[in-house]
Design an enzyme around this catalytic site. Structure first.
Site, PDB file in Angstrom:
ATOM      1  N   ALA A 122      24.641  -7.490  36.058  1.00 24.11           N
ATOM      2  CA  ALA A 122      26.019  -7.632  36.508  1.00 24.11           C
ATOM      3  C   ALA A 122      26.047  -7.351  37.963  1.00 24.11           C
ATOM      4  CB  ALA A 122      26.886  -6.500  35.713  1.00 24.11           C
ATOM      5  N   GLU A 143      20.159 -10.384  28.740  1.00 20.15           N
ATOM      6  CA  GLU A 143      21.107 -10.671  27.824  1.00 20.15           C
ATOM      7  C   GLU A 143      21.455 -12.276  27.862  1.00 20.15           C
ATOM      8  OE1 GLU A 143      23.819  -6.601  27.439  1.00 20.15           O
ATOM      9  OE2 GLU A 143      23.673  -7.712  29.447  1.00 20.15           O
ATOM     10  N   GLU A 192      20.220  -0.547  31.841  1.00 22.77           N
ATOM     11  CA  GLU A 192      21.649  -0.071  32.497  1.00 22.77           C
ATOM     12  C   GLU A 192      21.558   1.651  32.169  1.00 22.77           C
ATOM     13  OE1 GLU A 192      22.246  -4.177  30.877  1.00 22.77           O
ATOM     14  OE2 GLU A 192      20.789  -2.746  30.430  1.00 22.77           O
ATOM     15  N   GLY A 251      21.971  -7.839  32.347  1.00 25.92           N
ATOM     16  CA  GLY A 251      22.519  -9.121  32.079  1.00 25.92           C
ATOM     17  C   GLY A 251      21.827 -10.276  32.164  1.00 25.92           C
TER      18      GLY A 251
END
Length: 259
Positions: A65, A111, A131, A108
């Site tokens: 992100a 992901e 994270e 991300g």
């Protein structure tokens, strides 16, 4: 399709749609990029190609992100909602979706790769959910898709340490499905997608649906989904073409229409 600023979409003549992330040097999955990815995924669901390839930069497939957007719980709710909307839409594209991962796929980016059906990695690829090193946790599906891909204990180890996984290990634990030389990554992803795009597309859609829905429920319910899908596939033109071709010529000779 709509015009985009942070990614591009190339619908090729061989039936493959290539989605390329292009948000600066690190391909941060900002809210703006996620909004564009959601639009793309919804358009590919409404008008599916034969297959899809998702790729990014040569050095960075996609970073996580956009950290500059972080704040408190209010911002976190917006960010995680944006991630889930976009990546769930990618996962829901009713075609074989291949991630072609060159370089880093972290946070991300990992992901996003997990939301695809299949991951082809460059020998230089690196995966991870770092994270925890920021004092937070994956918010784009990592706590759910990663354990379903590599197993619960390995997913916990990766998420709780933030350790990065290089291509060879990613292949060994099932995070990557193939590893190829960097110069071969694009061609291999396109070749596989183009091969799939010539197949029985409705049967592929029903197969993907049965697998995805079955993984979200009990074995008994999953077997029921398979039975329903098996009956439904016999309503397609390609089932009639495929069965007739097999009886006349043997396996592997059918020319499917995609209907």
């Amino acid at each position: 399709m709509a015009e985009f600023e942070l990614l591009s979409v190339d619908r090729r003549d061989d039936g493959v749609a290539v989605v390329t992330l292009a948000n600066g040097k690190v391909n941060a999955l900002s809210s703006a990029l996620l909004a564009e990815l959601l639009v793309v995924a919804n358009e590919l669901r409404a008008d599916p190609p034969g297959a899809v390839v998702v790729t990014g930069g040569e050095r960075i497939f996609a970073a996580g992100a956009d950290i500059s957007e972080f704040g408190g719980p209010g911002e976190a709710a917006t960010i995680t909602a944006g991630f889930h909307a976009a990546l769930d839409a990618v996962a829901a594209i009713p075609r074989f979706v291949i991630a072609a991962v060159s370089g880093y796929a972290l946070g991300g980016g990992c992901e996003l790769a997990l939301a695809c059906d299949y991951r082809i990695a460059s020998e230089k690829a690196v995966f991870g959910q770092p994270e925890i090193l920021l004092g937070i946790l994956p918010g784009g599906g990592g706590t759910q898709r990663l354990p379903r891909t590599v197993g619960v204990s390995r997913a916990k180890e990766m998420c709780l340490t933030g350790r990065q996984v290089r291509a060879e290990e990613a292949l060994r634990i099932g995070l990557a499905d193939e590893v190829v030389a960097p110069e071969d990554l694009h061609d291999r992803a396109i070749a596989l997608a183009a091969e799939v795009a010539t197949g029985a597309l409705e049967a592929q859609r029903l197969t993907k649906h049965a697998i995805d829905q079955g993984m979200s429920t009990s074995l008994v319910d999953g077997l029921g989904i398979e039975q329903t899908s098996f009956v439904d596939v016999f309503r397609t033109d390609d089932s009639r073409i495929g069965v007739a071709s097999f009886l006349e010529h043997g396996p592997g000779h059918a020319t499917f229409t995609g209907h």
